[in-house]
Design a protein around this motif. Structure first.
Motif, PDB file in Angstrom:
ATOM      1  N   ARG A  41       0.978   4.158  -2.986  1.00  0.00           N
ATOM      2  CA  ARG A  41       0.231   5.344  -2.565  1.00  0.00           C
ATOM      3  C   ARG A  41       0.467   6.575  -3.444  1.00  0.00           C
ATOM      4  O   ARG A  41      -0.496   7.188  -3.926  1.00  0.00           O
ATOM      5  N   GLU A  94       0.834  -1.206   0.000  1.00  0.00           N
ATOM      6  CA  GLU A  94       0.000   0.000   0.000  1.00  0.00           C
ATOM      7  C   GLU A  94       0.863   1.248   0.000  1.00  0.00           C
ATOM      8  O   GLU A  94       0.580   2.210  -0.732  1.00  0.00           O
ATOM      9  N   ARG A  95       1.926   1.254   0.785  1.00  0.00           N
ATOM     10  CA  ARG A  95       2.819   2.416   0.810  1.00  0.00           C
ATOM     11  C   ARG A  95       3.523   2.589  -0.531  1.00  0.00           C
ATOM     12  O   ARG A  95       3.737   3.712  -0.990  1.00  0.00           O
ATOM     13  N   GLU A  96       3.873   1.477  -1.150  1.00  0.00           N
ATOM     14  CA  GLU A  96       4.546   1.523  -2.444  1.00  0.00           C
ATOM     15  C   GLU A  96       3.642   2.126  -3.520  1.00  0.00           C
ATOM     16  O   GLU A  96       4.101   2.863  -4.391  1.00  0.00           O
TER      17      GLU A  96
END
Length: 266
Positions: free
Chosen positions: A147, A143-145
């Motif tokens: 975003r 998810e962070r990758e």
């Protein structure tokens, strides 16, 4: 100071045990003594504690915590063992990534998703019965990758009034292959109507279509907004929230909730 692998593992175990004691103490404090041995009562207390930790504008997260709690109740009724820490982790995961994070193809490849069982209660019993730490860690890292790229694609989609080409760009971004960026790598080029859909992308879009049908939203502008929002934030999240909003103000309220969940400045 250097720590051995065994020392590091012991520190992690100590942290887990400390967190478990904290959640147990908080649940015990929220319940009457006679209720403290009842898993359903403990689940209700945990749901309230997690929900109280959300900001007032986090309506998407609040809805997903509520949905996850309902599903976890099904798991308990199907015979899953109760653990405060595991249930707390699953409710917080629902707030962060959506109630269906464990089968969200944007975040987890098919092989890492929770295997679906014949019924939802049995699936949720499996979720409660197994450790989910590594699965959640992988989903959160993905998810962070995604975003930054998804936020940009979302803004472009809004500027294009959620047209077909904009939704395709959002889908391409949400299901971008896992790869290390290279300065000399050429930008991929796609024709607007030739999106190469992976099996995970196809499964996600099919699931979204079924959810929109069940909610009576299929073919409406709200359904397109829900699809865009769910590509941005998580499988089914916007569809679930849309069903709880007044029809005459559904679009603006849903868009406001999406922006709050994504952390966009108004």
């Amino acid at each position: 100071m250097q720590l051995s692998t065994e020392q590091m593992q012991q520190m992690k175990r100590n942290l887990v045990h400390s967190q478990a004691r904290q959640w147990t103490a908080r649940v015990d404090a929220a319940l009457l003594p006679a209720q403290r041995g009842e898993p359903l009562a403990r689940l209700g207390a945990l749901q309230q504690l997690v929900s109280e930790g959300l900001a007032p504008n986090e309506t998407l997260a609040a809805r997903d915590v509520q949905q996850a709690a309902q599903w976890l109740q099904m798991g308990l009724e199907a015979g899953a063992p109760w653990r405060d820490t595991r249930a707390a982790a699953l409710l917080n995961a629902a707030a962060a990534l959506g109630a269906l994070w464990f089968v969200d193809g944007r975040l987890l490849p098919g092989a890492r998703q929770l295997p679906l069982q014949p019924t939802l209660p049995v699936t949720m019993a499996q979720l409660l019965a197994q450790e989910q730490g590594l699965r959640f860690k992988q989903a959160a890292m993905r998810e962070r990758e995604l975003r930054a790229g998804l936020h940009l694609a979302w803004q472009r989609a809004l500027a294009q009034e959620l047209g077909d080409a904009a939704l395709l760009e959002l889908a391409r971004t949400a299901f971008a292959p896992h790869a290390e960026p290279r300065d000399d790598a050429p930008e991929p080029e796609f024709e607007d109507e030739a999106l190469p859909l992976s099996p995970d992308a196809q499964a996600f879009l099919s699931h979204e279509q079924r959810l929109a049908q069940m909610a009576g939203l299929e073919g409406s502008p709200v359904a397109r907004l829900c699809l865009a929002g769910d590509l941005l934030l998580g499988l089914g999240r916007c569809v679930r929230l849309a069903t709880t909003l007044p029809p005459d103000s559904r679009e603006p309220l849903l868009k406001e909730a999406i922006h709050a969940a994504a952390g966009f400045q108004r």
